[in-house]
Structures are given as structure tokens and as C-alpha cells.
Design an enzyme around this catalytic site. Structure first.
Site, PDB file in Angstrom:
ATOM      1  N   GLY A  42      -7.665  -3.606  -9.229  1.00 14.75           N
ATOM      2  CA  GLY A  42      -8.862  -3.103  -8.350  1.00 14.75           C
ATOM      3  C   GLY A  42      -8.465  -2.151  -7.282  1.00 14.75           C
ATOM      4  O   GLY A  42      -7.284  -2.315  -6.845  1.00 14.75           O
ATOM      5  N   LYS A  59       0.475  -8.769 -16.627  1.00 13.44           N
ATOM      6  CA  LYS A  59      -0.585  -9.515 -15.914  1.00 13.44           C
ATOM      7  C   LYS A  59      -0.303 -11.156 -15.896  1.00 13.44           C
ATOM      8  O   LYS A  59      -0.052 -11.505 -16.975  1.00 13.44           O
ATOM      9  CB  LYS A  59      -1.877  -9.193 -16.649  1.00 13.44           C
ATOM     10  CG  LYS A  59      -3.260  -9.686 -15.793  1.00 13.44           C
ATOM     11  CD  LYS A  59      -4.406  -9.167 -16.089  1.00 13.44           C
ATOM     12  CE  LYS A  59      -5.491  -9.643 -15.406  1.00 13.44           C
ATOM     13  NZ  LYS A  59      -6.749  -9.200 -15.805  1.00 13.44           N
ATOM     14  N   ARG A  71       3.353 -12.243  -9.113  1.00  9.75           N
ATOM     15  CA  ARG A  71       3.705 -10.836  -9.186  1.00  9.75           C
ATOM     16  C   ARG A  71       5.157 -10.767  -9.094  1.00  9.75           C
ATOM     17  O   ARG A  71       5.925  -9.938 -10.002  1.00  9.75           O
ATOM     18  CB  ARG A  71       3.056 -10.086  -8.394  1.00  9.75           C
ATOM     19  CG  ARG A  71       1.670  -9.752  -8.480  1.00  9.75           C
ATOM     20  CD  ARG A  71       1.037  -8.456  -7.718  1.00  9.75           C
ATOM     21  NE  ARG A  71       1.258  -8.710  -6.320  1.00  9.75           N
ATOM     22  CZ  ARG A  71       0.090  -9.259  -5.543  1.00  9.75           C
ATOM     23  NH1 ARG A  71      -1.131  -9.224  -6.182  1.00  9.75           N
ATOM     24  NH2 ARG A  71       0.151  -9.268  -4.306  1.00  9.75           N
ATOM     25  N   SER A 106       0.539  -7.374 -11.940  1.00 10.03           N
ATOM     26  CA  SER A 106      -0.789  -7.892 -11.161  1.00 10.03           C
ATOM     27  C   SER A 106      -1.052  -9.114 -11.635  1.00 10.03           C
ATOM     28  O   SER A 106      -0.913  -9.691 -12.701  1.00 10.03           O
ATOM     29  CB  SER A 106      -1.819  -6.789 -11.280  1.00 10.03           C
ATOM     30  OG  SER A 106      -2.323  -6.925 -12.603  1.00 10.03           O
ATOM     31  N   ALA A 107      -1.705  -9.966 -10.651  1.00 10.05           N
ATOM     32  CA  ALA A 107      -2.162 -11.216 -10.991  1.00 10.05           C
ATOM     33  C   ALA A 107      -3.627 -11.606 -11.158  1.00 10.05           C
ATOM     34  O   ALA A 107      -4.342 -10.966 -10.259  1.00 10.05           O
ATOM     35  CB  ALA A 107      -1.515 -12.080  -9.751  1.00 10.05           C
ATOM     36  N   SER A 142      -1.361   1.028  -7.918  1.00 12.89           N
ATOM     37  CA  SER A 142      -1.687  -0.556  -8.064  1.00 12.89           C
ATOM     38  C   SER A 142      -0.774  -1.151  -6.612  1.00 12.89           C
ATOM     39  O   SER A 142       0.357  -0.503  -6.509  1.00 12.89           O
ATOM     40  CB  SER A 142      -1.410  -1.114  -9.395  1.00 12.89           C
ATOM     41  OG  SER A 142      -1.013  -2.376  -9.401  1.00 12.89           O
ATOM     42  N   ALA A 150       3.514  -4.811  -4.540  1.00 11.43           N
ATOM     43  CA  ALA A 150       4.582  -4.383  -5.143  1.00 11.43           C
ATOM     44  C   ALA A 150       5.879  -5.194  -4.978  1.00 11.43           C
ATOM     45  O   ALA A 150       7.002  -4.686  -4.940  1.00 11.43           O
ATOM     46  CB  ALA A 150       4.994  -2.955  -4.939  1.00 11.43           C
ATOM     47  N   PRO A 160      11.978  -0.789  -4.082  1.00 10.14           N
ATOM     48  CA  PRO A 160      12.363  -1.190  -2.850  1.00 10.14           C
ATOM     49  C   PRO A 160      11.387  -1.305  -1.876  1.00 10.14           C
ATOM     50  O   PRO A 160      10.123  -0.804  -2.103  1.00 10.14           O
ATOM     51  CB  PRO A 160      13.222  -0.063  -2.154  1.00 10.14           C
ATOM     52  CG  PRO A 160      12.828   1.320  -3.367  1.00 10.14           C
ATOM     53  CD  PRO A 160      12.120   0.607  -4.460  1.00 10.14           C
ATOM     54  N   GLY A 188       8.557   1.068  -1.103  1.00  7.28           N
ATOM     55  CA  GLY A 188       8.436   2.086  -2.127  1.00  7.28           C
ATOM     56  C   GLY A 188       7.926   1.401  -3.417  1.00  7.28           C
ATOM     57  O   GLY A 188       7.077   0.651  -3.445  1.00  7.28           O
TER      58      GLY A 188
END
Lengths: 356, 356, 356, 356
Positions: free
Chosen positions: C82, C158, C187, C223-224, C336, C339, C344, C347
């Protein structure tokens, strides 16, 4: 046997959660063929990019497709109203028409729905839409066996809006080329159509839609959706032709804190029960909420229209929802935003379905 | 003469608008030297990046600097609470202590403020903060001439939070390195300090702050701000030493729709006046609001904690604000969010200042 | 014939719009049985209450149900991400594995997916999850015929999250009881599982998940989602066993404005083409974005973490999306958020699928 | 000696943080009497209820009041632009005019400001405003000693908006009674005034403001604020009368991803330095950003105008900010939203101040 309206409120754990409805069908408490309309409060933002509504519709259709022929499913009014701000609780309201009441049992809650022909984009938000809704309301009153406009207490309308594609289709001959504005104009035209049908206004002056907010219906609740081009009209009232324990009454909130108007309704449903005392008898509460356009409530400034982070419709739903929840003692209330021509500026209609 | 509390609610056309206060000073209705505390509801988001609070403080200091010596101004509690969601109206509440009441006129509203020493970052959100607040409350009770904890009805605390710089200053020995979380822990520690001072809890078990929400004060209202390192404590209660027409009472809302708790307070202020009937006698309403952590109100799911677009504190203020406005008939209500250890989970304290 | 990966980017007029995909199937450009995975950028908020993802999944399943047996549909990775903040454009990315390449045509883009067994709630966000993902990555590498970890350029995972019900099922023995936090931990655990499989870290120290952000994968994108309890793993790399014109390369953005890292990738795809010169050869861009936890970019403060109106993930996607769009000259980029342990702090990894 | 423009970018830890400016004054790097204009990016939402702007102005006035007489302070243009979405960094930009350059040292950056007479509410957003701005620009060009319109590279205008009170004062004879819309019309009228002064358009057709977006200035940047009724105009260009190392150049972004237009500017400032290679020579970047009204960028749909949770101006600033940051390698960029008649639809002007 006479007709009997059944109104079932069911919880929703997420927009796509139809498990409570599936269970009610499995148990026979809800008979798909008997469903006249489905309303729901879903938990999106209630604005342009509210995907909770579409998700609920898709899940509901998926469930009912196993029970109803496609043409029945297509004609079934499904009014998903986004926005459960504050403590409001997402829920389904299923309206059924059963035929098991003893004759002469009424007058009781009566209801019927009518779907108009598809509108042309040129008609959206304009007098043509109001005229179509007016006819549909009149026809639904007849179908429901309601004696006349005076016995109507609530009219739910779901109506179309304008998209860029539809504006193009109309060659630009449209009420507005702004999608969000078209929602308001469409709701307003529908509401004025209801007002005409119920005799709340005598005629619709040129240029009144979206402008002359002195004209309004005290019994209309309208919402606009991208997924239809027709207007779906559900009329609720009382009729001697219907039986069973359910009754409906309505009032008009003059402003966003008009608790006395609501308390009067509750008092009628459960005389002497006092604050939150009617909770056991309340089956459903249907209300409109909006920020007053002049920026104040009883002379004190509100900030709903100046908040660029939260839409004023979200503010209004949560606030009026809090008032209604305080009075009724429950949070599964159908509070809907965008009350153009639905009640006075800053106020709105409220209807109460309750057990006798 | 005996002391008399005066409580003046003034409108605010914008966070920096002190014109109503300036006019009241010019007219002699407010005497700067007599001000004990200033509260305000400002129209920001009430969260981390709410600049309306700072703007109001800066404007208020600018106005009062012409009337008060710097050290008095510095020690004056100014509690700006952000967030006027729904129809809530931004306003100032000025608390003055005058000395013009006839002796023996009371018991009446009594108040006093105490400012603690500056906290070290290590102490924020920890038992040391609770202990400091406890002492300050006890001292303020004495200053106000309130007989004892039983006569205290509301304690407003403004307390510090942790920033990255303060975490660094403490060498990392802090309750949390998250700024938003530190606000909750600081409010919670302050509330438990109040609870200790008022005998609402007997002691503060290790690790209870921010965790054991079964421990709470029914009379504390705490807010955290970046601009101070002290805790500013304002105690309000009733005392036979004070005179004049103002009274204070409090209740505890057990959940976000506990209208009966509020109605009971209003009934005491204006017996038999009924819904909104007490409006003329109400001087100020001070309440806390929050989303219940278990995600439901009386068994029905709410969505406040799952909304990533609007903070749950904003939802809760608007919703509880709507309930309170419906009951009182006015929208200039001091509804504040973030009720950690202030009332039961999902509920909160509410105090009513009214004319006898 | 050898295997050939086909990657098709299709527009989406709304989350439920599968018309472009339906047309591509009708034209034979996409063969449902050949689909290995579907990714999509949908236009919700990308946070807890993003219903655009569920709507897209429901519409996609509805379309593919006519083409695939239920068990194939069930096992097909569908990763809806999303958030199309700024000028990002909602789109589908369809990954197919065809078998029409000339042998020896490669090395070319190679891919395969593996779905783990369902996780128990106790395992989510913990080393057990990392271990499962590690195994799945290793297995997918084998399935894809990729020679070894060095030839892997991007791993999409996922993974599940914790809900109140799942926390209860586990008797409270969970990594966190906070739903939003569980998304981050899940994640993170997945990303560290990828890092282990690819040899980017040697082992996973106790307590590192969600804490030691010095450990990360430069090729994981996780992604969860609430709708699954398995982990779906899609591995992309290069293999001599595959043919066709598509290639994949990756880089690691050291911070949110690391345009040179992206420019280097584009230069490899289209040497000498210059700014936006590679647009014609770019098939898809897959990147992660997040706000640096220390609140600054190259020493200058950012405000993403202090904004209580907009989630930092939304800020980061729009900002990094703008940078990537400026470099590539297009806006249908799979950017997305969230992260954790993926690149890093501040980033993130970026992968480029392009024509040779 | 000849005039020399000095441009100083300073960090801001919060909207009210003037500490870096105070330090620069204390060190003599900034001389209050020499300040021609102050610009700032503050961290509010940049929309109606952005209180960060007012807070910054109040803090800045508080600081400068100790250094400047009231009438100088009153006439000093202070343009606070709200919104540091994505990774943008709040900052001050101080423009000074010193008199220490060697004659004949130029052409170099030259600047001057002019404040118009107060507008009547009737004039806001209408041709009268454009005419006033046109005159002011022409006068400022003369004051700055800029040879002619061709040497002007950037014109910053701050202009008034309509409030309910001002609408009433005008007896309703206003361009719009909607506050938010009046901001757009005011910015648009100002921009067209700049376009007239610079010869970018020959005349202003009846009804063009806010409607005919084919008319625009490629060098105007306009923002509207509630705190003034005048228009404050700051003209920047190059002049042989000025000396010193600073230069200014401008370009026009044709859309939100027109990186090549910006790269061309940077290449001129630091030939051959490549991506981010000019960072050391860049003194300030001033740009406008907005969502294209047709809902697409290079044919791909964007969702900025359909997002009811985040204003499109916030989306646009973050996205274009990301692009600019990627190209320049820094985040303290003055990216401002609301680009009506400022560059083509969806694009905007960009100016670069750099060292020779």
C-alpha cells in the site's frame, strides 16, 4: 399474513467480514430472499479514497451470490457508509420483509425499495436527479403500503457521482467537474427529491441545489457512491398493513449538539426510562452529521472546516456519534456525513427504530 | 476578606488570539497579578507536532509580560491542551484568586499551584517524578487551605517529556528513548503521584508506570509539554476558607460513553434542570478522554487504535467531546487526551466548575 | 527450451481494477498458469487500516479463479504494497515463467517462489521465523536454478503479523502484543532470514531482531499482511539456465537521497544514456524506503518521525519515490515502506529489472 | 563599493528556534539592518491550519525587535512556507544586501523588495491584485539595479487571503467566499502580475485568474498568508551593479519529474560535476511543486488529488522534494506548494542560487 419488517444489526470485525451475516443465514435468522436492503457503517475515511466500502460490497456480494440470482443481487440496495470515527462501531444492518405478522397487528415499521433508471452524467446533481428520486420515493411509499408522506420517517438514498470519465462522456455538460463536489451535489439533489416527494418543499427553485440550504428534508439520508449510476431509494415509515414489534420515529437535530431532539425520540420509545434507559429497546439509530457552514455551534467557533489534516465530515461523524452514543448507551450507530439539504445547516435528521 | 476563586472562559479566534483576554484585563475583569493558572484548548493535533500550543503560550506571554514581572510570568502554570476535534471550541480558562469574599461564605472552589524543582531526564516517567508530584500536590492542598485529600476534585499537572537531547544528557539512563512514549510515561507518573497524594492508591509498585492501568487517579489530568522540565501542579477543591458562588465536583467516566456519570454531576449543579438545563450554571468542564486499550466499548469494537491516518487521541477527544457537549449544551469544554493512569482504561475523570 | 521470465507492469485505475490484467489474459500476453507471483502498489495508506490491499487481492482472486484451480490460486504469492504517495502510480507487476527461451541464451532473470508452513503466533517476529525464511530462500534459489546466493538480486517476502486473537491463541507468549509493532518485527525477522540465506550475515544473535539495525540484507524486501500465516518468498536473480532479454541488478541506497547508487544501476542497464535515458529499457524498479531513525539525512534534520498527521512510512515512500522517478523518468515504481533490517538505517535496497 | 548579496541558510530545530540566527547575528555574520528578506521552510502542513508559520514569524520578530526599529521590522518580508514533507529539512534563508563588493565585480546576484499598499478585500484574487504586483515587481527591478526583465530569475510574492471577516467587510463583493480557494486565487493573481511585469504574458484576459492555467510565469513563487493585507515582493536576478561570488539561474519543470530541467541548472553551476557534484556550490534551491490537475504524470495516473487524508500540496512537496534532493544531495530545499499560474500545470519554476 401481514408483512413484518425485521431489522438485524450485526458486528463486522473488518470491512470484508461477513461471518456474522453468514452465521445468521445458516441459523435461518436471516433469509436472503427476504432482504430488502443492507446498510453498513464501514471503517474507512468516508471520503473519496475510502476503500472499505468497496471491500464490504465485494464481500457481501460474494456471500449473497450463493443465495440469490444475479438480477436480485444486482437490484439489492447496499448502502455502505464509510467512517466510524471516535468510538463508533462498524456494523451491518439487514432489513428484511417477512410475511408472518398477524393482520391488524400494526401500525408498524414498513419499508420498500425502488431503484431508478440509470442517470446520465448530465443529470447528476441537477433537478433531473431530484425528479427521479421524487418519483422513486412516491413509488416506494406505495409499494410499502404506507398511507402517505406523513407516515414516512426515513428515506435512505444511494446515488451516483461524477468521475472524469463521466464528465467526458457528457461532453463537459455537467454540474461540476470536481469529483468531491459532485458527491455533495448528488446527495443534495437526492435530498431535495425526497423533500419534494414528502411535501417538505413545494417546488425546487432554479439553482437551489448546493446553494440554498434553507431548503431541506428532515427525513432524507443520502450518500453518493462511485459504483452505481442509478439512485437506490429505501423508504421507511409506519403502516397499518404491517405488523410485528418494530416502530420507527424521527426527529431533526437543529445543530450538532441537539441532544434534546434525540432524547425526545428515545423518551417516546421507552417513556420514563431516562438516559441510556432505552438501550434495550433500540434496534437501530440512523443519523446525519455535518459541520455547520458558518463555522460555529451556538455562537462558539468550531474548527472542523479549517482542519486540513482531517476532513470535516470525519470530525462531524465522531462528534455527533459521541453525543448519540452518550444518549443511547451504544456505539453501533449509523451516523453518516455529508448532510447537504438533509436537515438544517449543521444539524441533520435522526431516525430511531425500536421495539414497541 | 476571604479568598474567592474566579474562573473565566474566553474565546480564541486563533491560537495566537489573546484579544479577549486583553479586553478583560483592560476592563478590570481579569487582574494579571491575581492569575493562578491559565488553561487553554488550542486547535492543533494535540500530538508531537502541535504548534498551536507553543503559539498560544508565546502570545500569552507577550500579553502578560506587560503586566507581570518575569519571575512571576515564569512561575505561572500555562497548560495548553491541543485538540478541538469535532465541534469543540478553542478557548482560554483563566483562574484567578481574589480576596474579596465574605468570611464564612464557603465552602467554595479553592485552588493553588505549586511548581516542582526541574526534573533530571533520568527521573521522567519514573517513580521519582511521581514522588515529586505527590509532594507538590500535598503542598498545594495546604496552600489552598483545602482541609484534606477528600475535598480535592481535580488536579491539573503539566509535566516534561524526553527529547533526543535529554536522553543523551542522561547517558541513555531513561525510561524510554521514544519521545511520544515518554509523553505517556510522564503523564502516567504524574497521575500516579496525584493518586498517592490523594490516597487513591497506597503505594506505587515497581514497574507499574505505563503498565498496570488498574492503578489510577479519578481526579488527575496530566499533559506533557516540551517547554518545561519542572512539573506544574494546580490543585482544585473546595474549602471553607474560600467564598463566592463557585463550586467544583467531579466524577469518573467508566468508559467513553459514560453519560450517566456526567449527568449525575450536572444534576447536582442544577437539580431537576434536565438535559442541557444546567448550561447557565456551568462555568467550566474539565475532562480526560482516551481510546480503551482493549479495542471495544461495552463489547462493541472501536477502530480508534487501528486508524493510521488519525491519532486515537484525536478520535477520543472528538467523541467524548460530543457526548459532553450534548449533555451540557455547550462546546467550550476542556477535553484532554492521553489519560494514562487517569481514570479506568477507556474512561477518565471529569470535573465540573459551576455556580451554586 | 529454457525458462524465460516475463515481467509485465499494468496500470490500475482503482484497487479493484483488474481490467488491464483481464485484457492481457484475453490477448494471451499473460497466461494464468504461468504466473509465479503478483506484486502491486495500491493506493491506500500502507499502514494498519489500508483496505486497498485487501480489495486488490479480492479482485485479483476473483479474476484468476476462472483460470486457476483453487490450490494453485491459494499458493500464488500476491504481495500488495500500500502507498502511492506523491506522484507514484498504482500498478500491477505480473511475473511469469515461460518455457520458450533458446538454451544457452542466458544468464538472464530467473525467479521462483516458495511458501513456508504456517507459522505459529509464537514464532512471528522471532528467530524461528528467520530460520523458516532462510530455508525457503535456499529452496527457491534451487528451484530457480540460480547458481548461488551471489546471483540473487532481490527477495520479496510477505509475512504474517500478530492480531489480538493470535496473541490470545499463543497464550501471550509472543514477540509483542502490539499489532503495528508486530508488522515491523515480522518484516525484520524475514529480512534477517534472507540475510542468513544469502550469507550477508553469518548468524543471528539473540535479541537482534528489531534492535540491532547494523544487521541487514541488501537484497530483501519484506511486507507483512494480516491475511496469511505462512511466509511467501519470491527469489529473483540471474541464471544461465534462463534465457530471454530480461536482466536484474541491485544496489543499496545508503540514505534516502542516495541517487548515485540508483544512477549506477541505471548506467549499467543503459550505458551512457544519462538522466532518464534508460526509461525505455527499465521494466520494473523495486525499492524500500524509510525514515532514518536518528532524525536526520546527511546531518540535516527531517521531520518524518515527528509528524503525528502522516505516518513516516508515507513520507518516506513519497520522497524516495520522487527521487527514483526523477532518475528513471517514470512513476510506476514499486517503492515499499517499512525497511527494518532491509538496508542500512534510513536507506534501503533497490533492484532494477531491465532489458539487456 | 558595489552592492553584494549574501544568502545564508540556517537550520531550525523547531518553528520557534531562532538560535542559529541569533548566533549568526552575534558573530556578525548577519547584520540585521542589512536583511532584505527572510524565507523559511517550516514543518507544519502548509495548509489552512499550519501554525508553524505563525510561530516562526513570532519568534523571528521577537529576535529582530532588539535590533531593528518597528517600522523596519514591519516592512521586512518574512515568507514562511509550511511543509517539509518527506526528508525536507526546516530551515531559514536570510537574504542580506551588503555594500562591500569591488565595483565591476559582477554581474552577480541582485535583489530588492517592495511592499504594495494594503489591498482591499475586493481586490484579492482579481486583476487589481495582479496590477499592483506588476508595479511592485517593476519597481523592485529598478531598486535592485537589474537591467530588465530578462535578467530576473525569481520573484517571491507573499500575498493576502480572504477570511470571513474580510468577505463581510467587502459586503460580499469578493472573488470567492471560501478561504482555501482565496489562497489559490491570490497566489494566481500575484503570479500573473509577475508574468505581466516580466513580459511572460502580454495582458491578462478577463476571467483568466484561477481558470486559464495556460497563462503562467516561469519565475514567480507566490504564497498566501493570513497575517498581511499588502503584497510583499522580493525580486532576484543578476546585475552588473552587484558583485560577489553569488549567481542565480532558473528553469521551469514541465512536470513533477522533470529532473533534466534541474540537472541543466546544476550543470551550469558546476560544469561536469555530475549527480550531486554541485552540492558544495549550491547556496539555495527555490522551487514550486503541485499535483497536475489532470491526474497523471506522463500518462500514468497519480493519486494526489483523490487522497482525502493528505492534501495534494503535501504529496507534491514531498515528491518533488525527493527528486530535488536526489539531484543536489541536500535536503534544505525551499520547495513550496500551490503553484497556480506558476509554471505549467503539474510543473513549476525552480531557481538555483550558487557560487560562481
Amino acid at each position: 399474513m401481514a408483512r413484518r419488517a425485521e431489522v438485524t444489526v450485526l458486528p463486522m470485525a473488518a470491512p470484508e467480514d461477513v461471518s456474522a451475516l453468514a452465521a445468521a443465514i445458516a441459523e435461518g435468522r436471516i433469509v436472503p430472499e427476504r432482504i430488502v436492503a443492507v446498510l453498513a457503517k464501514t471503517e474507512g475515511n468516508g471520503c473519496v479514497n475510502d476503500f472499505s466500502r468497496g471491500l464490504s460490497v465485494m464481500a457481501l456480494r460474494g456471500l449473497l451470490a450463493a443465495h440469490l440470482p444475479p438480477e436480485r443481487l444486482e437490484a439489492l440496495p447496499m448502502v455502505m457508509s464509510g467512517g466510524t470515527e471516535g468510538g463508533l462501531s462498524p456494523h451491518w444492518i439487514i432489513f428484511q420483509c417477512l410475511e408472518d405478522a398477524a393482520p391488524g397487528d400494526g401500525p408498524a415499521l414498513a419499508l420498500a425499495s425502488v431503484v431508478t433508471r440509470p442517470l446520465r452524467p448530465q443529470e447528476i446533481g441537477r433537478p433531473a436527479q431530484a425528479a427521479l428520486v421524487r418519483e422513486a420515493v412516491t413509488e416506494a411509499i406505495a409499494r410499502a403500503g404506507i398511507a402517505g408522506p406523513a407516515d414516512v420517517h426515513y428515506v435512505q438514498v444511494k446515488c451516483p457521482l461524477l468521475t472524469a470519465a463521466r464528465v467526458a462522456e457528457a461532453g463537459g455538460d455537467v454540474a461540476t467537474d470536481n469529483m468531491l463536489k459532485s458527491m455533495g451535489l448528488s446527495r443534495g439533489a437526492s435530498a431535495l427529491g425526497v423533500a419534494l416527494a414528502l411535501g417538505e418543499i413545494a417546488d425546487l427553485p432554479e439553482g437551489a441545489i448546493g446553494r440554498d440550504y434553507g431548503l431541506w428534508s428532515g427525513r432524507a439520508s443520502c450518500s453518493a457512491g462511485i459504483e452505481l449510476m442509478t439512485c437506490e431509494v429505501v423508504v421507511m415509515g409506519q403502516s397499518a398493513d404491517w405488523g410485528g414489534p418494530l416502530r420507527i420515529a424521527h426527529g431533526v437535530m437543529q445543530d450538532a449538539i441537539d441532544a434534546p431532539a434525540v432524547a425526545a425520540l428515545l423518551e417516546r420509545a421507552a417513556p420514563g426510562a431516562g438516559l441510556q434507559g432505552a438501550a434495550g429497546k433500540v434496534r437501530a439509530v440512523l443519523a446525519k452529521a455535518e459541520a455547520s457552514s458558518h463555522g460555529a455551534i451556538r455562537g462558539l467557533r468550531h474548527t472542523m472546516l479549517d482542519d486540513s489534516d482531517i476532513s470535516s465530515t470525519r470530525h462531524a461523524r465522531g462528534f455527533v456519534g459521541g453525543m448519540l452514543a452518550g444518549l443511547t448507551g451504544r456505539t453501533d450507530l449509523f451516523v453518516s456525513g455529508g448532510a447537504e439539504h438533509q436537515g438544517p445547516d449543521g444539524g441533520g435528521p435522526v431516525a430511531l427504530i425500536h421495539e414497541a
